[in-house]
Write an enzyme that holds these catalytic residues in place. Structure first.
Site, PDB file in Angstrom:
ATOM      1  N   ASP A 206       0.032  -6.065  -2.091  1.00 29.82           N
ATOM      2  CA  ASP A 206      -0.031  -4.642  -1.759  1.00 29.82           C
ATOM      3  C   ASP A 206       1.108  -3.916  -2.469  1.00 29.82           C
ATOM      4  O   ASP A 206       2.264  -4.348  -2.401  1.00 29.82           O
ATOM      5  CB  ASP A 206       0.081  -4.464  -0.244  1.00 29.82           C
ATOM      6  CG  ASP A 206      -0.228  -3.044   0.193  1.00 29.82           C
ATOM      7  OD1 ASP A 206      -1.416  -2.707   0.261  1.00 29.82           O
ATOM      8  OD2 ASP A 206       0.730  -2.285   0.459  1.00 29.82           O
TER       9      ASP A 206
ATOM     10  N   ASN B 142       1.256   8.726  -5.112  1.00 32.59           N
ATOM     11  CA  ASN B 142       0.160   9.685  -5.229  1.00 32.59           C
ATOM     12  C   ASN B 142       0.590  11.076  -4.788  1.00 32.59           C
ATOM     13  O   ASN B 142       0.270  12.086  -5.443  1.00 32.59           O
ATOM     14  CB  ASN B 142      -1.038   9.232  -4.389  1.00 32.59           C
ATOM     15  CG  ASN B 142      -1.944   8.279  -5.145  1.00 32.59           C
ATOM     16  OD1 ASN B 142      -1.967   8.256  -6.369  1.00 32.59           O
ATOM     17  ND2 ASN B 142      -2.695   7.480  -4.405  1.00 32.59           N
TER      18      ASN B 142
ATOM     19  N   GLU C 295      -4.799   0.150  -3.025  1.00 37.21           N
ATOM     20  CA  GLU C 295      -3.631  -0.367  -3.748  1.00 37.21           C
ATOM     21  C   GLU C 295      -3.433  -1.845  -3.464  1.00 37.21           C
ATOM     22  O   GLU C 295      -2.330  -2.361  -3.574  1.00 37.21           O
ATOM     23  CB  GLU C 295      -2.371   0.414  -3.379  1.00 37.21           C
ATOM     24  CG  GLU C 295      -1.921   0.278  -1.947  1.00 37.21           C
ATOM     25  CD  GLU C 295      -2.506   1.337  -1.016  1.00 37.21           C
ATOM     26  OE1 GLU C 295      -1.869   1.599   0.020  1.00 37.21           O
ATOM     27  OE2 GLU C 295      -3.574   1.900  -1.327  1.00 37.21           O
TER      28      GLU C 295
ATOM     29  N   ASP D 297      -3.400   6.480 -10.556  1.00 39.49           N
ATOM     30  CA  ASP D 297      -4.371   5.609 -11.234  1.00 39.49           C
ATOM     31  C   ASP D 297      -3.723   4.865 -12.394  1.00 39.49           C
ATOM     32  O   ASP D 297      -4.028   3.689 -12.643  1.00 39.49           O
ATOM     33  CB  ASP D 297      -5.557   6.434 -11.753  1.00 39.49           C
ATOM     34  CG  ASP D 297      -6.492   6.880 -10.631  1.00 39.49           C
ATOM     35  OD1 ASP D 297      -6.354   6.376  -9.506  1.00 39.49           O
ATOM     36  OD2 ASP D 297      -7.360   7.735 -10.908  1.00 39.49           O
TER      37      ASP D 297
ATOM     38  N   HIS E  29      -2.829  11.990  -8.172  1.00 40.55           N
ATOM     39  CA  HIS E  29      -3.714  10.821  -8.177  1.00 40.55           C
ATOM     40  C   HIS E  29      -3.959  10.272  -9.584  1.00 40.55           C
ATOM     41  O   HIS E  29      -4.159   9.067  -9.748  1.00 40.55           O
ATOM     42  CB  HIS E  29      -5.044  11.173  -7.512  1.00 40.55           C
ATOM     43  CG  HIS E  29      -4.926  11.342  -6.025  1.00 40.55           C
ATOM     44  ND1 HIS E  29      -4.984  10.278  -5.148  1.00 40.55           N
ATOM     45  CD2 HIS E  29      -4.725  12.447  -5.263  1.00 40.55           C
ATOM     46  CE1 HIS E  29      -4.838  10.720  -3.912  1.00 40.55           C
ATOM     47  NE2 HIS E  29      -4.671  12.026  -3.951  1.00 40.55           N
TER      48      HIS E  29
END
Length: 235
Positions: free
Chosen positions: A89, A97, A132, A106, A102
């Site tokens: 994680d 973010n 994630e 990405d 965002h």
């Protein structure tokens, strides 16, 4: 001979032409049908692959990963092969973010996927199984290998030059490690996989609760020795 074959009469040129064209159309129709069938099968295979692949990272998604691991666990239990699973994680990814958008998030996910590709072995299974969250399955690998792999991944995230993407950026990860319980062989692959993922998730939760940016081993993988001083065993 010609009269016998043609039933006692000669065929006119237009009849011969008609038969030839009819045969040609039959051949062409069969050829087109074969091509369409082949193209349809190819498209179906591609659609199935797309349904099992994450479009951002091009890694298998959760569906593809689960299908592959059911096969691997069934094979491992049949031949008594060890398997280690890592659930990975990204730490505080929501903050990335929120602060950078965002699109930038990405880009971080794509770079994280590349770090993982560079860290795992050629026979390991790597997937993006959540927003994630990633998973790695090391097939025919004992718990010690799982711990070493987790240590290597944590270290590579720490050492990666994230500042090149944005000054001051740091991205770390937390990992839970579990191993296939060979003492419970004979259960269904689904049940074994579910136990492994639950074990790895509990170990991951322990890492998050104790500060993140390291890894922990579930009881099923607790026999592995420490490799970097950051190991904790999930009870």
């Amino acid at each position: 001979i010609e009269d016998a074959i043609l039933g006692g009469r000669l065929m006119h040129i237009d009849e011969v032409t008609g038969i030839a064209m009819h045969g040609a159309f039959l051949f062409l129709g069969a050829w087109i049908a074969s091509r369409l069938s082949s193209e349809f099968r190819t498209k179906v295979v591609k659609l199935e692959d797309h349904a099992k692949r994450d479009p951002l990272t091009q890694l298998p998604n959760r569906r593809g990963y689960m299908e592959k691991m059911r096969e691997e666990i069934a094979r491992a239990e049949r031949f008594a092969w060890p398997i280690s699973i890592l659930v990975i994680d990204l730490d505080h990814f929501k903050m990335i973010n929120d602060e950078h958008g965002h699109a930038f998030g990405d880009a971080v996910l794509a770079q994280s996927a590349q770090i993982l590709r560079d860290s795992v072995g050629p026979v390991d299974h790597l997937a993006r199984v959540g927003g994630e969250e990633f998973a790695v399955s090391a097939v025919a690998a004992d718990p010690q290998h799982g711990a070493e792999l987790a240590s290597r991944i944590v270290r590579r995230f720490r050492q990666h030059p994230w500042h090149e993407m944005k000054p001051g950026l740091k991205v770390t990860c937390s990992i839970g490690v579990a191993a296939l319980d060979t003492s419970r062989a004979g259960s269904s692959p689904d049940a074994s996989l579910s136990r492994m993922l639950d074990d790895a998730d509990r170990a991951l939760d322990e890492v998050k609760e104790s500060g993140r940016n390291t890894y922990a081993l579930a009881e099923s993988a607790a026999g592995a020795p420490a490799t970097d001083g950051s190991q904790r065993v999930a009870g």
